[in-house]
Each structure stands twice: as structure tokens, then as C-alpha cells.
Design an enzyme around this catalytic site. Sequence first.
Site, PDB file in Angstrom:
ATOM      1  N   ASP A 135      29.554  16.255  50.014  1.00 25.35           N
ATOM      2  CA  ASP A 135      30.553  16.549  48.839  1.00 25.35           C
ATOM      3  C   ASP A 135      31.418  17.593  48.934  1.00 25.35           C
ATOM      4  O   ASP A 135      31.306  18.655  49.266  1.00 25.35           O
ATOM      5  CB  ASP A 135      29.340  17.034  47.793  1.00 25.35           C
ATOM      6  CG  ASP A 135      30.103  17.277  46.243  1.00 25.35           C
ATOM      7  OD1 ASP A 135      31.284  17.280  46.270  1.00 25.35           O
ATOM      8  OD2 ASP A 135      29.288  17.271  45.498  1.00 25.35           O
TER       9      ASP A 135
ATOM     10  N   HIS B  17      30.204  13.239  46.851  1.00 27.27           N
ATOM     11  CA  HIS B  17      29.901  14.045  45.540  1.00 27.27           C
ATOM     12  C   HIS B  17      29.203  12.935  44.303  1.00 27.27           C
ATOM     13  O   HIS B  17      28.534  13.202  43.297  1.00 27.27           O
ATOM     14  CB  HIS B  17      31.283  14.181  44.899  1.00 27.27           C
ATOM     15  CG  HIS B  17      31.474  14.888  43.622  1.00 27.27           C
ATOM     16  ND1 HIS B  17      30.710  16.243  43.209  1.00 27.27           N
ATOM     17  CD2 HIS B  17      32.072  14.513  42.060  1.00 27.27           C
ATOM     18  CE1 HIS B  17      31.063  16.195  41.775  1.00 27.27           C
ATOM     19  NE2 HIS B  17      31.819  15.324  41.255  1.00 27.27           N
TER      20      HIS B  17
ATOM     21  N   SER C 213      28.643  17.098  38.122  1.00 26.26           N
ATOM     22  CA  SER C 213      30.000  17.393  38.288  1.00 26.26           C
ATOM     23  C   SER C 213      30.447  18.088  37.005  1.00 26.26           C
ATOM     24  O   SER C 213      30.037  19.480  36.792  1.00 26.26           O
ATOM     25  CB  SER C 213      30.855  16.118  38.443  1.00 26.26           C
ATOM     26  OG  SER C 213      32.168  16.377  38.779  1.00 26.26           O
TER      27      SER C 213
END
Length: 362
Positions: free
Chosen positions: A308, A341, A145
Site C-alpha cells: 500500500d 491499497h 481508506s
Amino acid sequence: MKMKVGLSRDTGTILIGDLQLESGKILTNVELAYERVGSINNPVILVCHALTGTQFAVGSNDRPGYWSKLIKLGGFIDLEKYQVISFNVLGGCNGSTGPLSLNPETGEPYQTTFPFVTIRDIVKSQYMALEKMGITHLKAVIGGSLGGMQALEWGLCYPDMMDGLFPLAVTPYLNDYAIAFNNIARLSILQDPKWNNGRYTQDNRPEHGLSLARMVGMITYRSSDLFNERFGREQRGPVGVSHEEIAYEIESYLDYQGKKLTKRFDANSYLYLLKAMDTHDIGRGRGGWQTAAKGFQAPVFAIGFTGDSLFPTKEYKILIDYLQQLDMTSSFEEVVTQFGHDGFLVEFGKWGNLIQEKLQSI
């Protein structure tokens, strides 16, 4: 702080001095908080954390870090073979210079007088910190991320410094869908009555706004399938009593997660790091992402996660396909998960071996 016998762990802060930002502004007396685990004679792996993460990737026996199941003695990232260093990001609130820090010029906390920072600023500060530690080469840079954004920028800002890059759950640039959610989270904080233009006190913080911002994030971090399977419309209380009443377990879960973050994170830092994420685009100022991608020298081993919504794997795979067309060593692996995610924070058994194998190959 206790660790297994034979495994050293050092934590603290390191002063890197003055830092000129992309904006041209200069931050003085900058320091970064760090965690360093493993023998100093071993190759160095730099781990970069996500939005609300900290420098404690490994942690201690008493307080395990967020990747303690990935990084350990005999683990996928084996602390018998490597040493791991992680920094709290510039602009964070866990010991590194950020909005909570005292402005040397005024003696007061920066708060909203803190200058805006970018992912490249964050990476530059880490580079300077490693220089202070006497580290001139890295085995790998790994992160997911916001950490994945840093990994990509490391590969372009300092292309000959590492043997491999492992960007997880990220794309070459932040898309408009993700920016939209960041904006909703941002407004949640800005419209809190206690926001006070960012000049709040620690005993009167905009906790409601930060909590709501976190709830917005939690919805995007995991897949709808996971939410539906986990909660299944399970009721917590009677329906239709009032607007404020929590009637479903999913509401209770989000409320808990929101309040939990307010106990350990600063609202100003949250805002600054959201803005840093918005600036993420490896092609910014480099002639577009395709031109920029030609600057990678280290192999790029990418991992994406199904479901995601913030960093779709199809957008990520385009980068790796392009690198392969350029005959650059690279690979893309898609991990099937219901966590979306957040896949890079769980189910290490599904993808930790991918990290392990690629580390061995370089």
C-alpha cells in the site's frame, strides 16, 4: 432489492436538518442516503465507504454491494448476528447532500458553492443521522481508506459510542506522498476545458479530466507487482502509430477504468472528497496525533496491506504500537497481498476472519 429470506433491507434518505461544519459554515436541510440491512434488534455495525464508494456495502442479489462477500448471512460479518448501516458520505453524489444537491437559498445546484467539508464533518453528519434513527450505541465502526479515516475520527469524536473500531488501509494522517497524487488528480479535473469553474451542466461534464484523475488513482491503488504480473507488457495494437493510439493492455485497462467512473460519479464530488482526505490528521487541532490517540476509548483493531503506497503499513503500525504502550486494547495485522491499497476490497478470505474474531471478542 431482493434478499435472502428472513433478511430485511431498507434504503432511502434521512433528513438531519442543519449541520454546522468545522469551518463554521452551516448547511441547511442536510440529508444522508443510507442502506440498513439485518434485524433491527441486532447490534449495529456502521460501515464507512471509500472515496468513490456508495452507501451500498451489502447491496441486493441483483446488484451486490462492494463488501457483499464480507457482509452476508453466515459471513465474516454475519447478518444473522448484526445489522449493518452505511451512509453515502456528506459531499458525495449518491443521494446525500453534496455539490449536486439544490441549494435551498438559490434553488440551483450547489456545485462549487458547496462548502468544503472535512472527515470530522462527515462523521458528525452520520452521528446526527443515527440519532434520528434512534441509535445511540454501535457494536463497531468499520471502514477502509476514506472509510478508515472516518472510523478513526468516530473513535475520537464519539469515543464512548462504540465497542470497537476497525480502521483498514489508513494511517493517522494523510502523508505528503498521497496528497501529491491527490493534487495531480485535482489538476486533471480543473484543467479540463469543460470544467467551467465547476459550473458545468450534466450533458457537458468534464469527463476527460475526471477520467484522468481516476487513472492516477488506479495506479496508486494497486501494487506494481500486480500490474506487471497481470499485463506483462501485453500489446493491444501496433507501437509507434500515434500518441493517441492505445498500444498496450495496461493503457486499455486504465482508459476503461477512467471512463467507467465518469458514468457514475460527479467531478465536483470527487474534488471535495479529495480535499476532505487531504485534511485527514487525527492530531489536527488536538495537539498532535500522539496526544489525540489518548482519546480512544474503544479497542482499535487495525488492518494494513502490503504494497500500500498511499497508506504504508509502517506508518500505521506506529499508531498501534503507541496505543499498546498506553495499555490500550489494540492490534495490528498486516495482510500479504499483491493488491496493495485495494486489498481491503478483495481477497476477503485472507482477512475477513480477523474482523470476525475481533467482533466476537468484544
